[in-house]
Design a protein around this motif. Structure first.
Motif, PDB file in Angstrom:
ATOM      1  N   GLN A  98       0.798  -0.954  -0.139  1.00  0.00           N
ATOM      2  CA  GLN A  98       0.180   0.124   0.014  1.00  0.00           C
ATOM      3  C   GLN A  98       0.372   1.157   0.011  1.00  0.00           C
ATOM      4  O   GLN A  98       0.760   2.576  -0.896  1.00  0.00           O
ATOM      5  N   GLN A  99       2.373   1.010   0.515  1.00  0.00           N
ATOM      6  CA  GLN A  99       3.163   2.403   0.374  1.00  0.00           C
ATOM      7  C   GLN A  99       3.686   2.579  -0.316  1.00  0.00           C
ATOM      8  O   GLN A  99       3.889   3.532  -0.468  1.00  0.00           O
ATOM      9  N   HIS A 100       3.841   1.561  -0.942  1.00  0.00           N
ATOM     10  CA  HIS A 100       4.562   1.294  -2.466  1.00  0.00           C
ATOM     11  C   HIS A 100       3.897   2.279  -3.512  1.00  0.00           C
ATOM     12  O   HIS A 100       3.571   3.017  -4.588  1.00  0.00           O
ATOM     13  N   GLU A 101       2.310   2.188  -3.539  1.00  0.00           N
ATOM     14  CA  GLU A 101       1.403   2.781  -4.777  1.00  0.00           C
ATOM     15  C   GLU A 101       1.797   4.582  -4.211  1.00  0.00           C
ATOM     16  O   GLU A 101       1.650   5.669  -5.546  1.00  0.00           O
ATOM     17  N   ILE A 103       3.801   7.703  -3.850  1.00  0.00           N
ATOM     18  CA  ILE A 103       4.621   8.651  -4.487  1.00  0.00           C
ATOM     19  C   ILE A 103       5.133  10.030  -3.890  1.00  0.00           C
ATOM     20  O   ILE A 103       3.955  10.577  -4.175  1.00  0.00           O
ATOM     21  N   LEU A 104       6.494  10.407  -3.722  1.00  0.00           N
ATOM     22  CA  LEU A 104       6.962  11.437  -2.321  1.00  0.00           C
ATOM     23  C   LEU A 104       7.206  12.521  -3.697  1.00  0.00           C
ATOM     24  O   LEU A 104       7.358  12.731  -4.664  1.00  0.00           O
ATOM     25  N   GLN A 105       7.353  13.825  -2.874  1.00  0.00           N
ATOM     26  CA  GLN A 105       7.020  15.284  -3.918  1.00  0.00           C
ATOM     27  C   GLN A 105       8.305  15.009  -4.252  1.00  0.00           C
ATOM     28  O   GLN A 105       7.833  15.934  -5.294  1.00  0.00           O
ATOM     29  N   ASN A 106       9.619  14.599  -3.821  1.00  0.00           N
ATOM     30  CA  ASN A 106      10.687  14.737  -4.975  1.00  0.00           C
ATOM     31  C   ASN A 106      10.258  13.470  -5.957  1.00  0.00           C
ATOM     32  O   ASN A 106      11.746  13.834  -6.212  1.00  0.00           O
ATOM     33  N   GLY A 107       9.824  12.990  -6.226  1.00  0.00           N
ATOM     34  CA  GLY A 107       8.801  12.024  -6.974  1.00  0.00           C
ATOM     35  C   GLY A 107       9.634  10.803  -6.947  1.00  0.00           C
ATOM     36  O   GLY A 107       9.758  10.025  -8.431  1.00  0.00           O
ATOM     37  N   GLN A 108      10.217  10.798  -6.101  1.00  0.00           N
ATOM     38  CA  GLN A 108      10.307   8.877  -6.016  1.00  0.00           C
ATOM     39  C   GLN A 108       9.186   8.165  -5.091  1.00  0.00           C
ATOM     40  O   GLN A 108       8.223   8.930  -4.499  1.00  0.00           O
ATOM     41  N   ARG A 109       9.713   6.629  -5.730  1.00  0.00           N
ATOM     42  CA  ARG A 109       8.893   6.229  -5.197  1.00  0.00           C
ATOM     43  C   ARG A 109       8.251   6.035  -3.417  1.00  0.00           C
ATOM     44  O   ARG A 109      10.036   5.882  -2.870  1.00  0.00           O
ATOM     45  N   ALA A 110       7.408   5.645  -2.135  1.00  0.00           N
ATOM     46  CA  ALA A 110       8.454   5.764  -0.932  1.00  0.00           C
ATOM     47  C   ALA A 110       8.072   3.637  -0.567  1.00  0.00           C
ATOM     48  O   ALA A 110       8.014   3.499  -1.449  1.00  0.00           O
ATOM     49  N   GLY A 111       8.793   4.727   0.427  1.00  0.00           N
ATOM     50  CA  GLY A 111       9.537   2.807   0.815  1.00  0.00           C
ATOM     51  C   GLY A 111       8.893   2.057   2.282  1.00  0.00           C
ATOM     52  O   GLY A 111       8.256   3.047   2.939  1.00  0.00           O
ATOM     53  N   ASP A 219      10.537  -0.771 -11.658  1.00  0.00           N
ATOM     54  CA  ASP A 219       9.354  -0.388 -10.697  1.00  0.00           C
ATOM     55  C   ASP A 219       9.425  -2.145  -9.985  1.00  0.00           C
ATOM     56  O   ASP A 219       8.147  -1.696  -9.366  1.00  0.00           O
ATOM     57  N   GLY A 220      10.220  -2.811  -9.832  1.00  0.00           N
ATOM     58  CA  GLY A 220      10.133  -4.200  -9.164  1.00  0.00           C
ATOM     59  C   GLY A 220      10.399  -3.878  -7.515  1.00  0.00           C
ATOM     60  O   GLY A 220      10.947  -2.926  -7.306  1.00  0.00           O
ATOM     61  N   VAL A 221      10.548  -4.541  -6.633  1.00  0.00           N
ATOM     62  CA  VAL A 221      11.475  -4.632  -4.963  1.00  0.00           C
ATOM     63  C   VAL A 221      13.028  -4.629  -4.528  1.00  0.00           C
ATOM     64  O   VAL A 221      13.306  -5.417  -5.229  1.00  0.00           O
ATOM     65  N   ILE A 222      12.913  -3.616  -3.745  1.00  0.00           N
ATOM     66  CA  ILE A 222      14.627  -3.977  -4.097  1.00  0.00           C
ATOM     67  C   ILE A 222      14.394  -4.092  -1.948  1.00  0.00           C
ATOM     68  O   ILE A 222      13.844  -2.860  -1.463  1.00  0.00           O
ATOM     69  N   VAL A 223      14.964  -4.883  -1.923  1.00  0.00           N
ATOM     70  CA  VAL A 223      15.082  -5.125  -0.420  1.00  0.00           C
ATOM     71  C   VAL A 223      16.309  -5.090   0.566  1.00  0.00           C
ATOM     72  O   VAL A 223      16.687  -5.476   0.100  1.00  0.00           O
ATOM     73  N   PHE A 224      16.665  -4.726   1.150  1.00  0.00           N
ATOM     74  CA  PHE A 224      17.814  -4.331   2.266  1.00  0.00           C
ATOM     75  C   PHE A 224      17.476  -4.584   3.281  1.00  0.00           C
ATOM     76  O   PHE A 224      16.739  -4.488   4.242  1.00  0.00           O
ATOM     77  N   ASP A 225      17.796  -5.628   3.398  1.00  0.00           N
ATOM     78  CA  ASP A 225      17.494  -6.374   4.956  1.00  0.00           C
ATOM     79  C   ASP A 225      19.001  -6.347   6.044  1.00  0.00           C
ATOM     80  O   ASP A 225      20.184  -6.341   4.720  1.00  0.00           O
ATOM     81  N   GLU A 226      18.477  -6.854   6.845  1.00  0.00           N
ATOM     82  CA  GLU A 226      19.544  -6.010   8.260  1.00  0.00           C
ATOM     83  C   GLU A 226      20.056  -4.964   7.639  1.00  0.00           C
ATOM     84  O   GLU A 226      21.255  -4.995   7.926  1.00  0.00           O
ATOM     85  N   CYS A 227      19.856  -3.882   7.119  1.00  0.00           N
ATOM     86  CA  CYS A 227      19.674  -2.489   6.908  1.00  0.00           C
ATOM     87  C   CYS A 227      21.225  -1.680   7.929  1.00  0.00           C
ATOM     88  O   CYS A 227      22.359  -1.143   7.522  1.00  0.00           O
ATOM     89  N   HIS A 228      20.353  -2.497   8.320  1.00  0.00           N
ATOM     90  CA  HIS A 228      21.234  -1.464  10.471  1.00  0.00           C
ATOM     91  C   HIS A 228      22.965  -1.630  10.574  1.00  0.00           C
ATOM     92  O   HIS A 228      23.935  -2.045  11.009  1.00  0.00           O
ATOM     93  N   LYS A 229      23.165  -3.697   9.049  1.00  0.00           N
ATOM     94  CA  LYS A 229      24.859  -3.961   9.073  1.00  0.00           C
ATOM     95  C   LYS A 229      25.447  -3.317   8.789  1.00  0.00           C
ATOM     96  O   LYS A 229      26.404  -3.678   9.116  1.00  0.00           O
ATOM     97  N   PRO A 250      14.267   5.562  -9.968  1.00  0.00           N
ATOM     98  CA  PRO A 250      13.453   6.262  -8.601  1.00  0.00           C
ATOM     99  C   PRO A 250      11.824   5.472  -8.442  1.00  0.00           C
ATOM    100  O   PRO A 250      11.513   4.985  -7.634  1.00  0.00           O
ATOM    101  N   ARG A 251      11.835   4.269  -8.682  1.00  0.00           N
ATOM    102  CA  ARG A 251      10.447   3.903  -9.481  1.00  0.00           C
ATOM    103  C   ARG A 251       9.990   2.438  -7.622  1.00  0.00           C
ATOM    104  O   ARG A 251       9.343   1.966  -8.386  1.00  0.00           O
ATOM    105  N   ALA A 252      11.255   2.113  -7.999  1.00  0.00           N
ATOM    106  CA  ALA A 252      11.692   1.028  -7.641  1.00  0.00           C
ATOM    107  C   ALA A 252      11.219   0.864  -6.369  1.00  0.00           C
ATOM    108  O   ALA A 252      10.430   2.272  -5.432  1.00  0.00           O
ATOM    109  N   ARG A 253       9.872  -0.136  -5.760  1.00  0.00           N
ATOM    110  CA  ARG A 253       9.352  -0.428  -4.474  1.00  0.00           C
ATOM    111  C   ARG A 253      11.056  -0.688  -3.515  1.00  0.00           C
ATOM    112  O   ARG A 253      10.713  -1.951  -3.675  1.00  0.00           O
TER     113      ARG A 253
END
Length: 967
Positions: A98-101, A103-111, A219-229, A250-253
């Protein structure tokens, strides 16, 4: 008492953030009973089968609702109805999509950020998001994680949710420039992002390869798993690559997955797609956001997390720890161990002096690397020593628990393999004894890093211009004889060498030994560079190595090898670590080194095989190291043969409660028959008790139970301490200045120190020089090390003798408590978001004001309420509770001492074990239970009629006054 509180609607990340205004009489003095920090999580999505275990979220997060669901899932009904994805996991998938639908003000898709803790099933959730997008026609996805081995987990998760047709390709197995792979998941580590190749004269990078594979319209999915590491995003190539990838697609989910994602604001630097900072937001850049949050203290981050949940960009649940029990097992160090520990502390102090003298003698200009090696070895040495002191007791406890039909999991941070391999190399691959890791650390430091000659590129002390001694006419100091360019200082030399002007980094004259030799250049001849000091320093080095070998005879052996040996060898123990070999005792009593790898298996497969042996019950003891435990599940799973209750023992606790909870996630996961039992083994060395209690408090807040012993209340009282904050820094500053004699401290040193206060300050001054916290500086004299942080202080004081380190730590915590209490009295203490009505308290609204926040993308509003809270218990309520109590010790009590003109009154109800739950007229239910023996020392039991007048009087008085006004 009236309070001003903040509304927690859709506010804008703490701008014009209104803190709870507190009067001096509220929680800080009268002790409000704050409720449990977690609530059971209720799913917003009415879909799917409920999760197999209880899941909780923090009270602050559960107090705000997520947005309404507008998204329609494409995941097939059979996957949902068969429970392959639980309701909990489906909720996260729906909100992410739902969040991926948006689009932020800078034109990128929300994460979207998934902040679920260990054991909730983050892997399946991520696999579900990939499947949902695959079914919507987006057939390519990127999955980044911290290790290549987790590719198998990714494949398993996709298979588990009935999506085995989605292939997973490992980026490290694909040639540079090859983009032939078509649909599916491209799996890579963060470090692979910065990979590059010059093969065939072409410069190719992994990042370009990924971008070519995705195409700009991706416009597919990019997963950043354990991104804090992953490493720091602003200062490293890896971090920049992560941000670069997001800006170029910019359009990646984008999905961020991190259990500690929103607990530490600095971990959020990658999360540019959340739309909290940047174009069209209140914060121009991440640094502005970070500054705004850190400035506002504890509660600000909770407000951000709540706002993220309300906005639909964040979800965070944790497995409840209900059913889990834990206890702190204190281990008394025997006198023999203390003697060895104190000997080691003295030898390290001596080594520090020798290293400094050697560096001064050679005139080393750059010493950063030398001291880096020295102090990291110092820390490792004492860490090994602390752990080794607990082995005997751990083995006794393990045997007792196994007799009761349980099985054992032992958590270790490190294995000591490096030292074993060094000894193996020295002996041409033969080993006939167990090795001491602590001795190895010390020996290795001296052999490799003791300065005996100048590093290449540095000028020697001898070639520097020799300065003339001030106020002297002769060429050389008195009592010196020049022999062919050598100045020999005779035994009766008065030590005027200090008068020789030398720069701070090179003072060859600081060697005060009577037989020291100093070389100078002939005045009339060419400059002659003589490698003088090498022989002298080599001798010092050998002498120090001899002392270490002597101490090594008494030092404990490598903990991991000793544990396996005491439990009966590798046949009885499942070892899941990163080491390649181990030292074992053969049936005939001889000792030898053997490789862990079994025929045709690499080390990763050995760990998986060992895990199977433990889960089938072939072996009942498992030892896991931090390196190998990532993703390993050892719970009493309903699907495995070994369903005995797990007893998880920790020899070494990480200082961060978050990391400890992650470690416990190995044995406490979904779908288990019984919840595990945790035992924290802590020695009497400084600080260990406090760190254990911080973790204990965190477990308690997640629903775990303490064993009903007299220490249960104590561990709760201690657990508010987390030293890595502004109070810790201030307390450290105060004690160092007081020990140096720069200030008079209001907090007295610990009572009962042998020799009194004067001796305490003298010993501490010497001790802090010995562990490098104080260092001699030219012109300034003795001063504190420049970047002495709390972590460094706590690590270094382990190098003091046992009694000294405990006294110094006591002095530090006394100062720490004093500073917190001072701020509480002055109303400056930030307690974060507080639950004002945790029990049956009544809240009355006085006034409310509304503030609009124009320009905010969420168009939110802030409401300021002024309320009053009545948390007292009236006589009628107390009486009706007392009528139900029948126990011998239950009922009304009066205090032996009078407070003002009358005694204190309370009502006691039987709790767990010998603990009682108390109720008072002024605060209702008391937060912490009271031990029966402590209560009987100060109170005596009375009838309801005797208690009535006192109860009513104190209830009425406390309605308008603090009860302490009577004291």
């Amino acid at each position: 008492q009236p309070f001003i509180v903040k509304s927690l609607g859709t506010c804008t990340y703490g701008i014009n953030f209104i803190c709870a205004a507190q009067t001096q009489h509220d929680f800080t003095v009268c002790g409000s009973s704050v409720a449990n920090e977690c609530s059971v999580h209720m799913c917003a999505a009415n879909i799917g089968i409920s999760h197999p275990d209880i899941v909780v979220e923090t009270n602050t997060l559960s107090s705000v609702p997520p947005p309404d669901i507008t998204y329609t899932l494409s995941i097939p009904d059979r996957t949902i109805s068969s429970g392959l994805l639980s309701a909990l996991q489906l909720e996260a998938i729906i909100y992410a999509c739902q969040q991926h639908e948006v689009i932020l003000q800078n034109g990128q898709r929300a994460g979207f950020l998934i902040g679920d803790g260990a054991g909730v099933g983050k892997g399946r959730t991520v696999a579900g998001i990939i499947l949902e997008n695959f079914l919507k026609g987006r057939k390519r996805a990127l999955w980044f994680s911290v290790s290549n081995d987790l590719k198998y987990d990714a494949e398993r998760d996709l298979k588990d949710i009935n999506a085995p047709d989605i292939p997973v390709f490992a980026l490290n197995k694909i040639k540079y420039g090859d983009t032939a792979t078509s649909e599916g998941v491209l799996f890579a580590t963060y470090s692979a992002l910065i990979g590059e190749s010059q093969a065939g004269g072409q410069h190719r990078t992994r990042l370009k390869q990924i971008l070519d594979w995705c195409k700009p319209s991706f416009d597919g999915v990019i997963v950043f798993d354990e991104c804090h590491k992953a490493k720091n995003a602003t200062s490293t190539k890896m971090g920049k690559a992560v941000l670069d990838l997001q800006s170029k697609l910019p359009r990646a989910r984008v999905v961020y997955a991190s259990a500690t994602g929103a607990s530490e604001p600095k971990n959020m630097i990658y999360m540019s797609r959340l739309g909290i900072w940047g174009q069209g937001t209140p914060f121009k850049a991440f640094d502005d956001f970070l500054h705004a949050i850190e400035k506002r203290g504890v509660g600000a981050m909770e407000i951000v997390a709540m706002d993220m949940k309300v906005s639909g960009m964040y979800i965070a649940r944790q497995l409840s720890f209900s059913g889990v029990s834990f206890r702190i097992e204190e281990i008394t160090l025997d006198e023999q161990f203390k003697l060895v520990y104190n000997k080691a502390a003295r030898l390290w102090a001596e080594a520090l002096e020798l290293f400094t003298r050697a560096a001064d003698t050679l005139g080393l200009a750059s010493r950063k690397s030398l001291w880096g090696q020295f102090w990291s070895s110092h820390q490792r040495f004492f860490k090994y020593l602390c752990i080794a002191g607990k082995v005997r007791r751990l083995v006794e406890l393990a045997h007792t628990e196994m007799q009761h039909g349980k099985c054992i999991v032992i958590g270790l941070q490190s294995t000591g393999e490096a030292r074993t391999r060094e000894v193996l190399d020295e002996n041409d691959g033969h080993l006939d004894r167990f090795v001491s890791a602590a001795e190895g650390v010390f020996q290795s430091l001296v052999q490799k890093h003791f300065p005996t000659q100048k590093p290449k590129g540095e000028k020697s002390a001898a070639s520097k211009r020799k300065r003339k001694p001030r106020g002297r006419t002769s060429k050389f100091p008195k009592h010196c004889v020049e022999v062919g360019g050598v100045i020999k200082i005779s035994d009766d030399s008065d030590s005027d060498s200090d008068e020789i002007d030398s720069d701070s980094n090179s003072s060859p004259d600081s060697l005060q030994d009577s037989d020291d030799v100093i070389f100078v250049n002939h005045i009339n001849g060419p400059a002659v560079m003589l490698c003088v000091f090498s022989a002298k320093l080599e001798e010092l080095k050998l002498r120090l190595l001899g002392r270490i070998a002597e101490l090594g005879k008494e030092l404990p052996l490598n903990t991991l090898d000793e544990l396996i040996d005491r439990f009966g060898g590798p046949e009885k123990v499942s070892e899941m670590t990163g080491r390649k070999g181990r030292v074992v005792r053969r049936p005939d009593g001889s000792v030898r080194y053997e490789t862990r790898a079994e025929q045709g298996m690499n080390i990763d497969h050995v760990n998986i095989r060992e895990k199977e042996r433990f889960m089938t019950g072939e072996k009942l003891i498992a030892i896991i190291s931090e390196a190998a435990s990532s993703g390993i599940s050892l719970q009493a799973d309903k699907r495995v043969q070994n369903r005995r209750r797990r007893v998880h023992m920790t020899l070494e606790l990480p200082w961060s409660a978050d990391r400890a909870i992650q470690q416990f996630g190995r044995t406490h996961r979904s779908n288990q028959v019984t919840a595990p039992e945790y035992i924290f083994l802590i020695s009497e060395l400084a600080g260990e008790r406090r760190f254990a209690s911080i973790v204990a408090k965190r477990l308690e807040s997640l629903g775990a139970l303490t064993h009903g012993d007299r220490r249960a209340t104590e561990s709760r009282d201690l657990s508010q301490y987390n030293f890595e904050n502004k109070y810790g820094t201030k307390a450290l500053d105060k004690i160092t200045k007081a020990i140096l004699g720069y200030i008079d401290n209001k907090v007295p040193p610990p009572k009962g120190y042998p020799g009194g206060d004067i001796m305490f300050f003298r010993d501490m001054k010497k001790g802090m020089i010995d562990v490098g916290i104080f260092c001699k500086e030219p012109r300034l004299g003795l001063n504190t090390e420049k970047d002495c942080t709390i972590t460094k202080f706590l690590n270094r004081i382990l190098g003091l003798e046992v009694y000294q380190q405990n006294s110094l730590f006591q002095y530090f915590t006394d100062n720490f408590e004093y500073l917190i209490n001072k701020d509480k009295k002055e109303g400056k203490y930030d307690m974060g978001i507080l639950d004002l009505a945790p029990g049956n308290d009544e809240i009355h609204e006085e006034t409310q004001e509304k503030f609009l926040t124009p320009g905010n993308p969420q168009e939110g509003q802030v409401i300021l309420y002024k309320i009053s809270v009545d948390r007292g218990m009236n006589w009628k309520e107390a009486c009706s509770k007392a009528e139900k109590l029948t126990g011998d010790y239950e009922g009304f009590y009066l205090s032996n001492k009078l407070r003002g003109s009358q005694p204190c009154v309370l009502l006691a109800e039987q709790g767990r074990g010998r603990n009682l739950i108390l109720y008072k007229p002024n605060i209702g239910k008391q937060a912490h239970p009271e031990n029966l023996d402590n209560l009987l020392l100060r109170y005596y039991k009375v009838t309801p009629d005797e208690a009535k007048d006192f109860w009513e009087s104190q209830f009425d008085f406390s309605f308008t006054n603090c009860t302490h006004a009577n004291w």
